[in-house]
Design a protein around this motif. Structure first.
Motif, PDB file in Angstrom:
ATOM      1  N   ARG A  87      18.388  64.583  26.654  1.00 46.89           N
ATOM      2  CA  ARG A  87      18.273  63.237  26.926  1.00 46.89           C
ATOM      3  C   ARG A  87      19.400  63.377  28.592  1.00 46.89           C
TER       4      ARG A  87
ATOM      5  N   ASN B  27      18.416  52.260  31.683  1.00 44.72           N
ATOM      6  CA  ASN B  27      19.834  51.870  32.292  1.00 44.72           C
ATOM      7  C   ASN B  27      19.909  51.881  34.055  1.00 44.72           C
TER       8      ASN B  27
ATOM      9  N   LYS C 236      24.817  47.697  23.780  1.00 44.79           N
ATOM     10  CA  LYS C 236      23.484  48.836  23.045  1.00 44.79           C
ATOM     11  C   LYS C 236      23.940  49.523  21.981  1.00 44.79           C
ATOM     12  N   ILE C 237      25.231  50.268  22.117  1.00 44.08           N
ATOM     13  CA  ILE C 237      25.395  51.293  21.269  1.00 44.08           C
ATOM     14  C   ILE C 237      26.746  50.313  20.287  1.00 44.08           C
TER      15      ILE C 237
ATOM     16  N   ALA D 244      25.395  54.304  31.543  1.00 43.40           N
ATOM     17  CA  ALA D 244      25.687  52.336  30.557  1.00 43.40           C
ATOM     18  C   ALA D 244      27.074  52.087  31.241  1.00 43.40           C
ATOM     19  N   SER D 245      27.012  51.069  31.941  1.00 48.51           N
ATOM     20  CA  SER D 245      28.492  50.505  31.478  1.00 48.51           C
ATOM     21  C   SER D 245      29.330  50.090  30.332  1.00 48.51           C
ATOM     22  N   PRO D 246      30.012  49.941  30.457  1.00 43.06           N
ATOM     23  CA  PRO D 246      31.157  49.924  29.748  1.00 43.06           C
ATOM     24  C   PRO D 246      30.850  48.086  28.779  1.00 43.06           C
TER      25      PRO D 246
ATOM     26  N   PHE E  68      22.411  58.609  19.680  1.00 41.00           N
ATOM     27  CA  PHE E  68      22.934  56.740  18.897  1.00 41.00           C
ATOM     28  C   PHE E  68      21.669  57.534  17.721  1.00 41.00           C
TER      29      PHE E  68
ATOM     30  N   ARG F 125      27.393  46.862  28.965  1.00 44.75           N
ATOM     31  CA  ARG F 125      26.221  47.571  28.237  1.00 44.75           C
ATOM     32  C   ARG F 125      26.326  48.532  27.351  1.00 44.75           C
TER      33      ARG F 125
ATOM     34  N   HIS G  47      21.692  54.870  15.045  1.00 44.50           N
ATOM     35  CA  HIS G  47      20.860  53.966  15.578  1.00 44.50           C
ATOM     36  C   HIS G  47      19.375  53.900  16.006  1.00 44.50           C
ATOM     37  N   MET G  48      18.444  54.902  16.991  1.00 47.61           N
ATOM     38  CA  MET G  48      18.179  54.721  17.875  1.00 47.61           C
ATOM     39  C   MET G  48      17.436  55.732  17.582  1.00 47.61           C
TER      40      MET G  48
ATOM     41  N   ALA H 239      27.241  57.387  26.521  1.00 49.27           N
ATOM     42  CA  ALA H 239      25.751  55.978  26.786  1.00 49.27           C
ATOM     43  C   ALA H 239      26.384  55.678  28.124  1.00 49.27           C
TER      44      ALA H 239
ATOM     45  N   HIS I 125      30.062  56.398  34.145  1.00 56.97           N
ATOM     46  CA  HIS I 125      28.253  55.827  34.295  1.00 56.97           C
ATOM     47  C   HIS I 125      27.972  55.231  35.847  1.00 56.97           C
TER      48      HIS I 125
ATOM     49  N   PHE J  65      17.539  56.407  27.440  1.00 57.65           N
ATOM     50  CA  PHE J  65      18.392  55.536  27.308  1.00 57.65           C
ATOM     51  C   PHE J  65      19.018  55.861  28.873  1.00 57.65           C
TER      52      PHE J  65
END
Lengths: 292, 398
Positions: B160, B116, A208-209, A200-202, B101, A204, B103-104, A195, B87, B112
């Motif tokens: 992805r 973001n 989200k995950i 994604a920032s920590p 992931f 987020r 759950h997606m 992620a 990130h 994703f």
């Protein structure tokens, strides 16, 4: 009851995700006399387990002659029509809900963090923390209660709502941490790396995950700890002062009366718990169906 | 194929996409990566190859931002990103276990990275469907990762990462979890996809065949050091160290001492006796220095057989220890009089039928068929280096 033996009730510990884990399907039970005997034994065990609960529910419809709802005197729906008839019982019930609400929320946050820390990271004191986590569960409640009483009194803390809540948080944190930890065991933490790698920032990444993935564990912990908090007598008794919760009030009142509203309120809690349980199970079932 | 590889390799001139400057990583006393210093060109398929524990994955994780270098700098398109968290780096990773992931659904997995970056909804939709088309799984958008096969999950992990059009795509042993057949299909697929999207691929693997097949350039690593960086052809034919010679393909290694050098011709003394002429490979070799003579099995032939690449460079007396029919070649194991085990691949022109186990054989090779590795090896390292498990087992049985 029409339940037959050999059918396992759904559990919310169903392992979700992890694609590579094979599922062990329950074996079919054999046929013939052995199977029939097994069914009889299973039904007996279910009766043994559920008879007290059934009794509570049946007696919500009782119309007792005196102040004690202990012998069957006739059928009525009046108790259900007015579940909050007993003012003191009702206010104690509401206080219990408040204590449980706050204690469960705080314990969920703290316990989940402990669980994540323990399974995610290697740090000094890792093992020690795990051992200490079990201690509040194995220590007799009476000892914990007395110890808390001593601690609060020795520091001139006024006993009441806040001391009861603090005490509940204390013993709930362990339950939450252990329940969530069981859920995240075998969790693939590289999804967090993935992620963040995708921008994604920590924060987020967590919402989200991580959080959606451990949510079933947190829900299970919430149900369990809510029930434990609503139900607690011994520790509450030591830390309550002039304050009282539902179980305390029921016990206090028992010397003078035992109104059917006790059964009604208890049944309401029971129904809500079962509904939540069914909801989380259905949710877990659906995700495990899609993982096949 | 290998020649085409070297001519197609993009020049490293100009600004590289990723540059490692004296990058060192220590975990306590353990040095995982020692002074890695190289650049990776735009659009290049660059592999880091080495046995487990050689530092290749740590290097990749430093480029991704999951580890920070203890010393040195990592420069991404001219910007020092050594301390930038993952990130905020414009690179994406394909993880060894895919890390989809669970759950997606597939669409949300692939979307994703775009979400973001607050990409508009319609753009997300078109880009995701486009990339699913590229990895040839356009119908999987609504599925969950666990409903996909390993190879399909692999493609989704790729999609992805690629959908974000990163400056470089980092792949950490992405084919390791697949079975052999699927791995070979995916090798070809990866090359096709890389050509299609034109993104720089940095690929970590321990499989030398995989690296040779796919890479424009390979960095061979061992014990935290980069031993050599070069095209597959360079690394195969002109290994810089004995380790590289043995790790890439099979090599017969003989410890030698340099006697003299005249122009590009070096005369060496074998420590087992005998004198050979070897091309210098553009290097100057000090007389008296120890070096290693390398002959690949396909260049080692019995005397009398036709030679390619110049006159015979010398001879070695040996005894045949094994003969294994392998289809196109017969794998012939021999033991030299000095006790070193060598392997020769005999083609039909070598008339392998004339030999049998135990019979004496005189081996030779063409002048151009040998290479002088500028590194000394000990006597017990002499002989054939790389043996697959099945070959070892076959030898033991023979």
């Amino acid at each position: 009851m029409t339940m037959s033996g050999g059918v396992a009730p759904p559990t919310f510990e169903e392992v979700q995700g992890g694609g590579l884990t094979g599922s062990d399907r329950p074996r079919r039970v054999g046929s013939g006399w052995g199977r029939r005997l097994l069914t009889v034994v299973a039904v007996c065990i279910y009766i043994y387990l559920f008879l007290p609960l059934l009794n509570i529910i049946v007696y919500t419809f009782n119309d007792p002659k005196g102040r004690y709802n202990l012998s069957w005197d006739g059928f009525t729906l009046a108790n259900w029509a007015d579940p909050f008839k007993d003012a003191e019982l009702t206010s104690a019930f509401l206080r219990s809900l408040q204590v449980a609400g706050i204690a469960v929320l705080v314990a969920l946050v703290m316990g989940s963090m402990v669980a994540i820390a323990l399974s995610r990271y290697r740090f000094t004191g890792n093992k020690v923390t795990e051992v200490f986590l079990v201690l509040p569960l194995t220590t007799p409640e009476i000892v914990l209660g007395a110890s808390l009483y001593q601690l609060f009194l020795g520091r001139n803390v006024v006993l009441g709502f806040s001391t009861v809540t603090i005490a509940h948080i204390m013993f709930l944190v362990s339950f939450v941490a252990l329940t969530v930890k069981a859920r995240v065991r075998g969790f693939d933490w590289t999804v967090e790396d993935a992620a963040m790698d995708l921008g994604a920032s920590p924060t987020r990444t967590f919402w989200k995950i991580t959080f959606p993935l451990i949510l079933p564990g947190i829900l299970a912990a919430a149900l369990l700890s809510f029930a434990l908090s609503m139900d607690d007598y011994i520790i509450t008794d030591f830390t309550k002062g002039e304050f009282s919760t539902f179980p305390i009030q029921v016990n206090n009142q028992f010397r003078v009366s035992f109104p059917p509203q006790v059964n009604v309120l208890a049944t309401i809690v029971l129904i809500v718990s079962v509904l939540l349980l069914v909801l989380t199970s259905v949710r877990g079932d659906r995700s495990s169906v899609t993982t096949r | 194929m290998s020649d085409a590889n070297s001519s197609e390799a993009p020049p490293v001139a100009g600004d590289p996409v990723v540059r490692l400057e004296q990058v060192t990583k220590r975990f306590g006393d353990y040095v995982a990566v020692e002074e890695a210093d190289f650049g990776i060109a735009s659009g290049e398929f660059f592999s880091m190859l080495g046995p487990s524990g050689c530092g290749k994955t740590t290097t990749l994780r430093m480029i991704a931002g999951f580890e920070q270098p203890t010393g040195g700098r990592i420069v991404l398109e001219g910007r020092d990103v050594s301390r930038t968290p993952p990130h905020k780096r414009d690179v994406n990773t394909v993880f060894q276990n895919y890390a989809l992931f669970p759950h997606m659904n597939i669409f949300d997995n692939v979307a994703f990275g775009l979400r973001n970056r607050k990409t508009p909804k319609d753009v997300v939709r078109t880009r995701v469907m486009e990339i699913l088309e590229v990895v040839r799984l356009p119908d999987m958008a609504e599925r969950r990762p666990n409903q996909l096969s390993g190879g399909q999950q692999q493609r989704i992990a790729l999609a992805r990462a690629l959908v974000n059009l990163p400056k470089a795509l980092l792949l950490d042993e992405p084919l390791g979890a697949l079975d052999l057949k699927l791995r070979q299909v995916m090798q070809i697929e990866l090359k096709r996809i890389q050509r299609e999207v034109g993104i720089t691929f940095i690929f970590v693997t321990h499989d030398q065949e995989e690296a040779l097949t796919m890479s424009d350039r390979i960095a061979v690593m061992t014990q935290g050091r980069v031993d050599q960086i070069g095209t597959p052809t360079e690394i195969y034919h002109r290994p810089a160290t004995a380790f590289v010679a043995g790790f890439i393909g099979t090599a017969n290694l003989l410890p030698v001492t340099v006697r003299s050098q005249q122009g590009d011709e070096v005369t060496v003394d074998s420590r087992a006796g005998g004198q050979f002429s070897v091309p210098a490979g553009g290097r100057t070799h000090q007389p008296g220095s120890d070096a290693t003579l390398m002959v690949r099995p396909e260049r080692l032939v019995p005397t009398g057989a036709p030679l390619h690449g110049g006159a015979p460079a010398g001879t070695i007396e040996a005894t045949v220890t094994s003969l294994l029919f392998q289809g196109p070649v017969v794998r012939c194991g021999v033991r030299t009089s000095a006790g070193a085990d060598l392997v020769a691949h005999l083609g039909p022109e070598d008339d392998p039928a004339q030999f049998s186990v135990g019979s004496p054989i005189t081996m030779t090779w063409a002048y151009d068929g040998a290479y002088l590795v500028p590194e000394a090896i000990s006597a017990d390292q002499a002989g054939v280096t790389h043996m697959d498990d099945d070959e070892t087992a076959a030898l033991a049985a023979g």
